[in-house]
Motif scaffolding. Structure first.
Motif, PDB file in Angstrom:
ATOM      1  N   ASP A  35       0.798  -1.227   0.000  1.00  0.00           N
ATOM      2  CA  ASP A  35       0.000   0.000   0.000  1.00  0.00           C
ATOM      3  C   ASP A  35       0.829   1.275   0.000  1.00  0.00           C
ATOM      4  N   ALA A  36       2.153   1.172  -0.105  1.00  0.00           N
ATOM      5  CA  ALA A  36       3.001   2.366  -0.018  1.00  0.00           C
ATOM      6  C   ALA A  36       2.769   3.323  -1.185  1.00  0.00           C
ATOM      7  N   LEU A  37       2.224   2.817  -2.288  1.00  0.00           N
ATOM      8  CA  LEU A  37       2.004   3.675  -3.450  1.00  0.00           C
ATOM      9  C   LEU A  37       1.004   4.787  -3.168  1.00  0.00           C
ATOM     10  N   TRP A  38      -0.078   4.479  -2.448  1.00  0.00           N
ATOM     11  CA  TRP A  38      -1.203   5.407  -2.398  1.00  0.00           C
ATOM     12  C   TRP A  38      -0.915   6.708  -1.643  1.00  0.00           C
ATOM     13  N   PRO A  39      -0.230   6.710  -0.511  1.00  0.00           N
ATOM     14  CA  PRO A  39       0.165   8.004   0.075  1.00  0.00           C
ATOM     15  C   PRO A  39       1.068   8.809  -0.859  1.00  0.00           C
ATOM     16  N   LEU A  40       1.864   8.113  -1.671  1.00  0.00           N
ATOM     17  CA  LEU A  40       2.730   8.799  -2.626  1.00  0.00           C
ATOM     18  C   LEU A  40       1.886   9.464  -3.718  1.00  0.00           C
ATOM     19  N   VAL A  41       0.845   8.787  -4.189  1.00  0.00           N
ATOM     20  CA  VAL A  41      -0.027   9.378  -5.203  1.00  0.00           C
ATOM     21  C   VAL A  41      -0.710  10.625  -4.637  1.00  0.00           C
ATOM     22  N   THR A  42      -1.098  10.555  -3.377  1.00  0.00           N
ATOM     23  CA  THR A  42      -1.682  11.739  -2.726  1.00  0.00           C
ATOM     24  C   THR A  42      -0.667  12.882  -2.692  1.00  0.00           C
ATOM     25  N   ALA A  43       0.584  12.563  -2.428  1.00  0.00           N
ATOM     26  CA  ALA A  43       1.640  13.579  -2.453  1.00  0.00           C
ATOM     27  C   ALA A  43       1.835  14.136  -3.864  1.00  0.00           C
ATOM     28  N   PHE A  44       1.664  13.294  -4.886  1.00  0.00           N
ATOM     29  CA  PHE A  44       1.721  13.785  -6.267  1.00  0.00           C
ATOM     30  C   PHE A  44       0.652  14.856  -6.492  1.00  0.00           C
ATOM     31  N   GLY A  45      -0.529  14.589  -5.956  1.00  0.00           N
ATOM     32  CA  GLY A  45      -1.596  15.588  -6.071  1.00  0.00           C
ATOM     33  C   GLY A  45      -1.230  16.878  -5.367  1.00  0.00           C
ATOM     34  N   ALA A  46      -0.597  16.767  -4.199  1.00  0.00           N
ATOM     35  CA  ALA A  46      -0.227  17.950  -3.418  1.00  0.00           C
ATOM     36  C   ALA A  46       0.770  18.849  -4.144  1.00  0.00           C
ATOM     37  N   VAL A  47       1.678  18.243  -4.919  1.00  0.00           N
ATOM     38  CA  VAL A  47       2.703  19.044  -5.610  1.00  0.00           C
ATOM     39  C   VAL A  47       2.371  19.268  -7.082  1.00  0.00           C
ATOM     40  N   ASP A  48       1.143  18.902  -7.479  1.00  0.00           N
ATOM     41  CA  ASP A  48       0.720  19.075  -8.869  1.00  0.00           C
ATOM     42  C   ASP A  48       1.706  18.402  -9.823  1.00  0.00           C
ATOM     43  N   ALA A  49       1.945  17.095  -9.599  1.00  0.00           N
ATOM     44  CA  ALA A  49       2.850  16.316 -10.449  1.00  0.00           C
ATOM     45  C   ALA A  49       2.377  16.331 -11.895  1.00  0.00           C
ATOM     46  N   LYS A  50       3.313  16.212 -12.804  1.00  0.00           N
ATOM     47  CA  LYS A  50       3.009  16.191 -14.229  1.00  0.00           C
ATOM     48  C   LYS A  50       3.131  14.768 -14.760  1.00  0.00           C
ATOM     49  N   PHE A  51       2.244  14.428 -15.694  1.00  0.00           N
ATOM     50  CA  PHE A  51       2.146  13.046 -16.159  1.00  0.00           C
ATOM     51  C   PHE A  51       2.451  12.949 -17.650  1.00  0.00           C
ATOM     52  N   TYR A  52       3.190  11.880 -18.014  1.00  0.00           N
ATOM     53  CA  TYR A  52       3.699  11.737 -19.372  1.00  0.00           C
ATOM     54  C   TYR A  52       3.485  10.314 -19.898  1.00  0.00           C
ATOM     55  N   THR A  53       3.643  10.189 -21.204  1.00  0.00           N
ATOM     56  CA  THR A  53       3.543   8.871 -21.836  1.00  0.00           C
ATOM     57  C   THR A  53       4.901   8.363 -22.308  1.00  0.00           C
ATOM     58  N   SER A  54       5.944   9.168 -22.156  1.00  0.00           N
ATOM     59  CA  SER A  54       7.264   8.814 -22.679  1.00  0.00           C
ATOM     60  C   SER A  54       8.351   8.968 -21.622  1.00  0.00           C
ATOM     61  N   THR A  55       9.142   7.920 -21.437  1.00  0.00           N
ATOM     62  CA  THR A  55      10.291   7.993 -20.531  1.00  0.00           C
ATOM     63  C   THR A  55      11.288   9.041 -21.011  1.00  0.00           C
ATOM     64  N   GLY A  56      11.525   9.078 -22.322  1.00  0.00           N
ATOM     65  CA  GLY A  56      12.488  10.019 -22.873  1.00  0.00           C
ATOM     66  C   GLY A  56      12.122  11.461 -22.584  1.00  0.00           C
ATOM     67  N   THR A  57      10.852  11.787 -22.719  1.00  0.00           N
ATOM     68  CA  THR A  57      10.402  13.157 -22.452  1.00  0.00           C
ATOM     69  C   THR A  57      10.625  13.526 -20.990  1.00  0.00           C
ATOM     70  N   MET A  58      10.291  12.609 -20.084  1.00  0.00           N
ATOM     71  CA  MET A  58      10.493  12.884 -18.658  1.00  0.00           C
ATOM     72  C   MET A  58      11.964  13.126 -18.353  1.00  0.00           C
ATOM     73  N   LEU A  59      12.833  12.282 -18.889  1.00  0.00           N
ATOM     74  CA  LEU A  59      14.259  12.418 -18.610  1.00  0.00           C
ATOM     75  C   LEU A  59      14.828  13.705 -19.193  1.00  0.00           C
ATOM     76  N   GLU A  60      14.357  14.091 -20.366  1.00  0.00           N
ATOM     77  CA  GLU A  60      14.811  15.352 -20.954  1.00  0.00           C
ATOM     78  C   GLU A  60      14.438  16.529 -20.058  1.00  0.00           C
ATOM     79  N   LYS A  61      13.217  16.517 -19.523  1.00  0.00           N
ATOM     80  CA  LYS A  61      12.751  17.618 -18.685  1.00  0.00           C
ATOM     81  C   LYS A  61      13.446  17.628 -17.323  1.00  0.00           C
ATOM     82  N   ILE A  62      13.772  16.455 -16.815  1.00  0.00           N
ATOM     83  CA  ILE A  62      14.530  16.393 -15.561  1.00  0.00           C
ATOM     84  C   ILE A  62      15.948  16.903 -15.792  1.00  0.00           C
TER      85      ILE A  62
END
Length: 370
Positions: free
Chosen positions: A210-237
């Motif tokens: 169940d460790a995932l779900w508090p993390l997803v709530t934290a994603f909501g708190a920081v307005d996480a951004k969601f992607y379909t490509s690993t490459g795009t995420m790594l470029e932005k990081i």
């Protein structure tokens, strides 16, 4: 016996031509293979080519294809890269029409690959290399795991220090919540509703506790951004647009870290999901012998050495040495590695009712953090 100058010159030219003529390479059959394996290779060479549908980037598979061509120079590899989101639908529609062009389908979308087995698209084949790979990495002699890829966290060390960066899901959830303003819009992860691979990775994540779900709530708190490509995420990081990436596919993360010293990789210490790129030979294969030879190469010690140490896709054979191998990862991380077993349970998460329930829980957890 007298030899004329003309005859001698002719013989010298003939010898020179023999020396200068290119040597035609022959196939290299590994030791320990069945005595009749040469017959399979001869059939494969007569077929002349193998058509592969896959979602792994060309640049990653180039060393694999190049080495296969050295081992089997008479078998041309026609490698067709298709996005994971489109691969299953294309294979399914072509197979339904009796017009499937692929001899092999190789994909990181493990659940959809297994669905192809259930749909009768995969042919049965007992590879002579089957005994050299983990028992959980094959199923029914129709599907084979080729890689052993950890799903990791990534961060930009200019934005988050090594001392700050958490190495567990619970730690990351707490840290993001405590640094909500600083991390606003700075976290990236897959969009599970739009990415098949992203959904599979996060559903495998949830299956480990169940460790995932508090993390997803934290994603909501920081307005996480969601992607379909690993490459795009790594470029932005790498560019500093995002500070942290979650559920990043290991091979791409490590390659980015090699190229950019500011990008760092964290293998989660609570548990680390390990995925595999699965290969099937198709029932409709126009080049069935060549497909079998290519699969055997991928599973062989030679092929796995290239998979791990040149393609950096992490070799699944325990007897292959190197950092990007199951042996290297196991030595460093041991029991925290949680490989996804290949079997019917892969289909559980993609059942319509379960999928809807997962997305409902995902969206509720995101909203709880806002």
């Amino acid at each position: 016996m007298r030899i004329s100058r003309t005859s001698a010159l002719g013989r010298l030219i003939a010898c020179a031509c023999l020396v200068a003529a290119p040597v035609i390479a022959t196939a290299e059959i590994p030791d320990g293979y069945p005595a009749d394996y040469a017959v399979l290779v001869a059939k494969a060479e007569a077929e002349g080519s193998v058509v592969i549908y896959a979602n792994t980037e060309h640049t990653a598979v180039e060393p694999i294809v190049a080495d296969f061509q050295k081992a089997f120079p008479k078998i041309h590899v026609d490698y067709i890269e298709i996005k994971a989101a489109d691969l299953f639908s294309r294979v399914s529609s072509e197979a339904a029409a009796g017009a499937l062009k692929a001899d092999m389908v190789w994909s990181s979308a493990m659940d959809l690959q297994y669905q192809m087995v259930e749909d009768g698209i995969a042919a049965e084949y007992v590879s002579p290399e089957k005994g050299a790979v983990p028992s959980w990495s094959t199923s029914g002699d129709k599907i084979y795991g080729i890689t052993y890829e950890p799903v990791v966290m990534v961060y930009n060390s200019k934005l988050v220090s090594a001392e700050e960066m958490p190495d567990t899901r619970a730690g990351l959830a707490s840290w993001l919540t405590a640094n909500k303003a600083r991390m606003a819009g700075k976290v990236a992860t897959y969009d599970p509703e739009c990415s098949g691979l992203g959904f599979f990775a996060v559903s495998a994540d949830a299956a480990n506790g169940d460790a995932l779900w508090p993390l997803v709530t934290a994603f909501g708190a920081v307005d996480a951004k969601f992607y379909t490509s690993t490459g795009t995420m790594l470029e932005k990081i790498s560019a500093g647009e995002h500070a942290i990436g979650y559920n990043i596919i290991g091979p791409y993360a490590y390659l980015r870290a090699e190229r950019d010293p500011n990008v760092k990789v964290v293998v989660p210490k609570d548990y680390t999901v390990v995925l595999s790129r699965l290969a099937i030979i198709t029932e409709q294969a126009a080049h069935p012998a060549a497909a079998r030879v290519f699969l055997d190469y991928l599973l062989s010690h030679r092929g796995q050495t290239v998979v791990g140490n040149q393609a950096h896709l992490f070799a699944i054979r325990p007897d292959v040495e190197g950092t990007a191998t199951i042996a290297g990862l196991s030595a460093d991380y041991g029991d925290i590695l949680k490989p996804v077993t290949i079997g019917p349970e892969l289909l559980d998460a993609i059942q319509p009712l379960q999928r809807l329930a997962f997305f409902r829980k995902w969206n509720d957890a995101l909203k709880a953090g806002k």
